[in-house]
Structure formats: structure tokens, C-alpha cells
Motif scaffolding. Sequence first.
Motif, short mmCIF file in Angstrom:
data_model
loop_
_atom_site.label_atom_id
_atom_site.label_comp_id
_atom_site.label_asym_id
_atom_site.label_seq_id
_atom_site.Cartn_x
_atom_site.Cartn_y
_atom_site.Cartn_z
N CYS A 1 0.86 -1.18 0.00
CA CYS A 1 0.00 0.00 0.00
C CYS A 1 0.90 1.23 0.00
O CYS A 1 1.75 1.37 0.88
CB CYS A 1 -0.92 0.02 1.22
N PRO B 1 -1.45 8.05 -6.22
CA PRO B 1 -2.59 7.73 -7.09
C PRO B 1 -2.33 6.48 -7.93
O PRO B 1 -1.19 6.20 -8.32
CB PRO B 1 -2.72 8.96 -7.99
N VAL B 2 -3.38 5.78 -8.24
CA VAL B 2 -3.27 4.52 -8.97
C VAL B 2 -2.58 4.70 -10.32
O VAL B 2 -1.78 3.86 -10.73
CB VAL B 2 -4.65 3.81 -9.12
N GLN B 3 -2.85 5.78 -11.03
CA GLN B 3 -2.22 5.97 -12.34
C GLN B 3 -0.71 6.12 -12.21
O GLN B 3 0.04 5.57 -13.01
CB GLN B 3 -2.81 7.18 -13.07
N TRP C 1 0.64 2.67 -11.52
CA TRP C 1 0.57 1.89 -12.76
C TRP C 1 1.71 2.25 -13.71
O TRP C 1 2.34 1.37 -14.29
CB TRP C 1 -0.77 2.12 -13.46
N TYR D 1 -5.39 -1.04 -13.68
CA TYR D 1 -5.81 -1.92 -12.59
C TYR D 1 -5.31 -3.36 -12.64
O TYR D 1 -5.33 -4.04 -11.62
CB TYR D 1 -7.35 -1.95 -12.50
N TYR E 1 -5.65 -1.20 -6.69
CA TYR E 1 -6.91 -0.65 -6.19
C TYR E 1 -6.63 0.71 -5.59
O TYR E 1 -5.74 0.85 -4.76
CB TYR E 1 -7.50 -1.56 -5.10
N GLU E 2 -7.42 1.70 -5.99
CA GLU E 2 -7.23 3.04 -5.45
C GLU E 2 -8.22 3.29 -4.33
O GLU E 2 -9.39 2.92 -4.42
CB GLU E 2 -7.41 4.09 -6.54
N GLY F 1 -4.44 6.11 -0.92
CA GLY F 1 -3.48 5.84 -1.98
C GLY F 1 -3.87 4.59 -2.75
O GLY F 1 -5.05 4.37 -3.02
N THR F 2 -2.87 3.79 -3.08
CA THR F 2 -3.09 2.61 -3.93
C THR F 2 -2.62 1.35 -3.22
O THR F 2 -1.53 1.30 -2.66
CB THR F 2 -2.32 2.77 -5.26
#
Length: 163
Positions: free
Chosen positions: A11, A15-17, A20, A79, A98-99, A103-104
Motif C-alpha cells: 500500500c 494515485p493509482v495511475q 501503474w 488496474y 486498487y485506489e 493511496g493505492t
Amino acid sequence: MSAYSFLTTWCVGAPVQDVWDVISASDRYPEWWKGVRTVTELEPGGEHGVGALSRFEWRSKLPYSLQFDMRVTRSEPPYLLEGHASGELEGVGIWRLYEGPAGTALIYSWDVSTTRAWMNRMAPIARPAFAWNHGYVMRQGARGLAKTLGAELISQNSGASDR
């Protein structure tokens, strides 16, 4: 059926982007993931990297390196990223992201078998050491990812189940 089944959760406060973008660029792993010696692109991928084939070389605390090829078989930005390994490790690895408000969360499942004869012979007694080694590598990855993102590493966990 795989010989080893690992489930790792990280964790990070990003941000998820952003996560990624780092996770999906495996050619850059050696820059931030201690233990990844080299990543060599063997074949480019199509849309979202599907079909890409890369050769990885990993080294950790135990006195051996592992080399395997990984082909991206599924990619659903930002994702899900799935790859199939062949070589000294054979199996499937899947990143799920997962956001949330903090955070992610990244969940990595790694279901693999070893192909080196000595590893297979030693597995009955060396399994705990191999699992520890995997956990060590994954902890290094979590710290490197957070540092690369300039984000807090909120938590990390790596576990193995016997098969």
C-alpha cells in the motif's frame, strides 16, 4: 499446479495511475527495484503492452540468480497486469491495483514452479528459505516503488502457501 504460490500486498500513498506507470514499465525495474539485475525486451507488445516479451534476471540474498522470460498476457490499465513466466521459473504473475482514499493497494500473486534441477531436489528442505527470499525481494520492491513515487509506504506484506 505451481510449486509455490505467493501473495504480496503493498500500500503506497500515491494515485493509482502513478503507480501503474511505474509497475507497467518493467524495463525500468532495475532503476528502483534492488534485486532486479537486468530486464531486456525481446519482443515489443501491442496495445497496452499485451504480447510483450522481456527477459528478467533477479538476484537476492541467497547465492543464486534466476533468469526467466515474462510475456504480458493481459493488461487493463491502470488496474491489472498479467504475465506468464518461462525459463528458470514457470508460471503466472498478476498485479492488481486498487485506489482508495489513502493511496493505492497493489496485490501481486505469483504462482510458479522452478525448473532448475537442484532447486527442485532441495525444495523439501529449502522451501522456507526460498519463501523468505521471495519476501525479501518483494520488500525491496515495495521500498523502491515508494521512493520512486516520492510516496509513503503505508504497508507491505508477503506470504506463501504450500502447494
